[in-house]
Design a protein around this motif. Structure first.
Motif, PDB file in Angstrom:
ATOM      1  N   GLU A  10     -42.706  27.689  53.566  1.00 14.19           N
ATOM      2  CA  GLU A  10     -41.603  28.404  52.922  1.00 14.19           C
ATOM      3  C   GLU A  10     -40.369  27.510  52.883  1.00 14.19           C
ATOM      4  O   GLU A  10     -39.988  26.927  53.905  1.00 14.19           O
ATOM      5  CB  GLU A  10     -41.304  29.688  53.684  1.00 14.19           C
ATOM      6  N   ASN A  60     -40.677  30.953  46.660  1.00 13.42           N
ATOM      7  CA  ASN A  60     -40.444  29.850  47.595  1.00 13.42           C
ATOM      8  C   ASN A  60     -41.456  29.807  48.736  1.00 13.42           C
ATOM      9  O   ASN A  60     -41.253  29.065  49.700  1.00 13.42           O
ATOM     10  CB  ASN A  60     -39.027  29.950  48.186  1.00 13.42           C
ATOM     11  N   SER A 111     -39.811  36.336  45.493  1.00 17.59           N
ATOM     12  CA  SER A 111     -39.492  34.931  45.733  1.00 17.59           C
ATOM     13  C   SER A 111     -40.706  34.039  45.529  1.00 17.59           C
ATOM     14  O   SER A 111     -41.813  34.351  45.959  1.00 17.59           O
ATOM     15  CB  SER A 111     -38.965  34.766  47.161  1.00 17.59           C
ATOM     16  N   ASP A 145     -36.750  26.211  50.052  1.00 15.46           N
ATOM     17  CA  ASP A 145     -36.077  26.136  48.741  1.00 15.46           C
ATOM     18  C   ASP A 145     -36.071  24.682  48.286  1.00 15.46           C
ATOM     19  O   ASP A 145     -35.370  23.830  48.858  1.00 15.46           O
ATOM     20  CB  ASP A 145     -34.656  26.666  48.863  1.00 15.46           C
ATOM     21  N   LEU A 165     -44.633  24.200  44.909  1.00 11.13           N
ATOM     22  CA  LEU A 165     -43.246  24.677  44.891  1.00 11.13           C
ATOM     23  C   LEU A 165     -42.414  23.951  43.822  1.00 11.13           C
ATOM     24  O   LEU A 165     -41.605  24.560  43.123  1.00 11.13           O
ATOM     25  CB  LEU A 165     -42.625  24.488  46.270  1.00 11.13           C
ATOM     26  N   SER A 204     -40.603  25.556  40.473  1.00 10.24           N
ATOM     27  CA  SER A 204     -39.165  25.430  40.219  1.00 10.24           C
ATOM     28  C   SER A 204     -38.874  24.958  38.797  1.00 10.24           C
ATOM     29  O   SER A 204     -37.783  25.194  38.263  1.00 10.24           O
ATOM     30  CB  SER A 204     -38.533  24.460  41.229  1.00 10.24           C
TER      31      SER A 204
END
Length: 608
Positions: free
Chosen positions: A162, A144, A142, A164, A129, A133
């Motif tokens: 999952e 994420n 997505s 952010d 992840l 980013s």
């Protein structure tokens, strides 16, 4: 995939497991891409293994060859990028972790993955992840969400992470606490049930829930990168239904009814739902009567434009198959084995006829090749004659070839030498002892050694396919017969025997270098009084082999007969499933020293 029951700490097993996971993931992502996104564009993904020393990706085969096996820690599906052959973390779609004992968490258990395994999955997911980013790569949906697979050699499940990562409060001096806090406050984690993926034969159960939930996760990973698929599941189902109906019409399966959802079609019969045997009226019963050869019958054979006659002296049976001891009409004192095949027009309907094809036509081919290659060994059968039956009456065979309408025209015959008593018969009558066991092992190994130089393997060693020859010789010896299932090239497949086939043959459907020797050990174990269980499945046969080898039941039984046979069994056990060849010479010498002959000091001929 190697079965967990047979797994060990050996590098070979672990290497095979990583190769199996890589193949499974490649088949999954390739199948999904072609089914849902189409064949128009090449698949943009590759599958590689993660090496923990530098966190780079390598093809499993190359990593193993370069000595990186111990450092492999996962297998990933990545986007292809020629500029980065060892992969980039932001290019990872899905990661699979091969870890032991995942099966202990199967769906019938209340256990959850251990904290160490789950923590490892979270670590890799967070790294993916973070890489995404910071990446310039654009995901259609997505980015994420990460799917991490947890698998062992039989079971597996999916961990979905999952969150952010923009909400991660990063402290370079305390990275693990930062990560833990983000996981607790900003991350959603879901763990699927742990279910079976590979059966005990090492094949993926593609229709079972364990595989389907992994395919579903992989499907969503592709959607993240490529967007929604071009074809929906409903489209594929409808297309499948039409293809199925077309195939049924082509095969003239009759009128079909349609069930409620219109996908599955079936044929309605108004009389009976039972499976019945359909009699083929074209089969001439007269041919069956004519083929019942009895003692005293004379059968004529056409061999290279010469006619040879053979008188039946004895009728023998090998399971469901019949064969004969016969003498040439011109030499009544000589005994030969005579095999009569099925008429060419009757090969397809019956399984028994297929076995006859292996016994006659296929064995004729193998023995002809041996003869052409100049193999000379008294421990191998010799091709005496082969040809077709000369039937009574006038033959109206077409000049263009083929057969006439007589029920025996074209029926193949194989004649071999020498003649002897099968080991199966010797065992049933209690005449297979210490000397016979050692001599049998030596002679069969000598036969295998002779043909191994040409890459030929037997593939069907069992008590019915080894004979003891006594007539006309000072010392009895054994001959390895029944070469119809011999392996001449890679596409050939051995016979399947739940008691005597090698482990590799049952698992893979082919032979390894030590497979014939392993079958020989099972035959000697049985012939020396070893107990064979009732087996009705391949999985049961594999379980019996694992138990017998691990508890040293086979070695102990052969050790009661001879220390050299016990040592040979240990040697074969060490080679089972490996590519290493049998060292025939050393074992022939050791066995020869233990053979007791009446005239001591004379060298025993092993070449024939």
């Amino acid at each position: 995939m190697p079965n967990a029951v047979y797994a060990s700490t050996s590098d070979a097993v672990e290497a095979t497991a990583y190769l199996a996971v890589e193949d499974f993931l490649h088949a999954s992502v390739k199948g999904l891409w072609e089914a849902f996104w189409g064949h128009d564009e090449p698949m943009p993904f590759s599958v590689s293994c993660l090496y923990n020393a530098n966190l780079k990706f390598y093809q499993a085969e190359k990593a193993i060859a370069n000595g990186k096996l111990e450092g492999l820690c996962g297998t990933g599906i990545l986007l292809k990028n020629p500029r980065h052959p060892h992969g980039k973390w932001d290019h990872i779609l899905e990661l699979a972790l091969l870890r032991p004992d995942i099966r202990n968490l199967a769906s019938d258990s209340d256990q959850q993955p251990s904290l160490s395994v789950l923590g490892e999955a979270l670590f890799y997911a967070l790294r993916i992840l973070l890489s995404r980013s910071l990446s310039r790569l654009n995901f259609c949906l997505s980015s994420n969400t990460v799917f991490v697979l947890l698998v062992d050699s039989q079971y597996g499940g999916v961990v979905k992470i999952e969150g952010d990562v923009n909400k991660l409060d990063f402290d370079v001096n305390n990275v693990y606490d930062c990560a833990a806090e983000w996981i607790q406050k900003h991350c959603r984690i879901a763990v699927s049930p742990i279910d079976r993926i590979w059966n005990k034969l090492g094949n993926a159960n593609w229709g079972d829930i364990g595989v389907l939930q992994i395919l579903f996760a992989t499907f969503h990973c592709i959607i993240q990168y490529a967007g929604l698929p071009k074809h929906s599941i409903e489209d594929l189902a409808a297309d499948h239904s039409s293809r199925l109906q077309t195939r049924r019409v082509e095969r003239q399966l009759g009128d079909t009814g349609v069930n409620g959802n219109g996908v599955f079609r079936f044929q309605r019969h108004g009389v009976s739902t039972e499976i019945v045997e359909v009699q083929d009226e074209s089969i001439n019963i007269e041919s069956e009567e004519l083929m019942k050869l009895e003692i005293g019958s004379v059968l004529w054979l056409e061999d290279s434009n010469f006619q040879k006659g053979y008188q039946i002296n004895e009728v023998l049976r090998n399971g469901d198959l019949t064969y004969y001891v016969a003498s040439p009409v011109e030499d009544p004192g000589k005994s030969l084995f005579l095999y009569v095949g099925s008429h060419p027009s009757q090969l397809e309907p019956a399984w028994q006829d297929m076995n006859l094809w292996y016994q006659v036509q296929r064995q004729t081919k193998v023995l002809t090749i041996m003869k052409q290659k100049g193999f000379s060994s008294k421990y191998l059968p010799q091709l005496s004659a082969s040809g077709r039956i000369i039937h009574p009456g006038q033959c109206r065979r077409p000049s263009s070839g083929g057969n006439c309408d007589h029920p025996l025209c074209g029926t193949p015959i194989l004649v071999t030498s020498p003649v002897g008593e099968t080991v199966a018969n010797m065992v049933s009558e209690g005449r297979f002892g210490l000397d016979e066991a050692i001599r049998c092992c030596h002679d069969c190994l000598s036969a295998l050694s002779t043909v191994s130089s040409a890459g030929i393997r037997h593939g069907d060693i069992r008590p019915e396919n080894v004979i003891c020859v006594r007539s006309g010789v000072r010392h009895p010896y054994f001959v390895l017969i029944g070469w119809g299932h011999a392996i001449l090239e890679d596409r050939d497949r051995p016979a399947m025997n739940l008691h005597f086939s090698s482990t590799y043959a049952l698992q893979e459907g082919k032979l390894c270098s030590a497979s014939d020797a392993e079958s020989l050990v099972y035959m000697l174990y049985f012939s020396c009084g070893g107990a064979l269980p009732e087996l009705d499945s391949v999985e049961g046969a594999l379980q019996w082999r694992e138990t017998s080898w691990s508890r040293r039941i086979i070695q102990q039984k052969l050790g009661d007969v001879s220390t050299v046979l016990k040592a040979f069994a240990d040697y074969v056990d060490s080679l089972c499933g490996t590519p290493y060849p049998i060292d025939y010479d050393i074992w022939l010498r050791r066995l020869r020293k233990n053979i007791h002959e009446e005239d001591h000091g004379k060298e025993i001929d092993t070449s024939g």
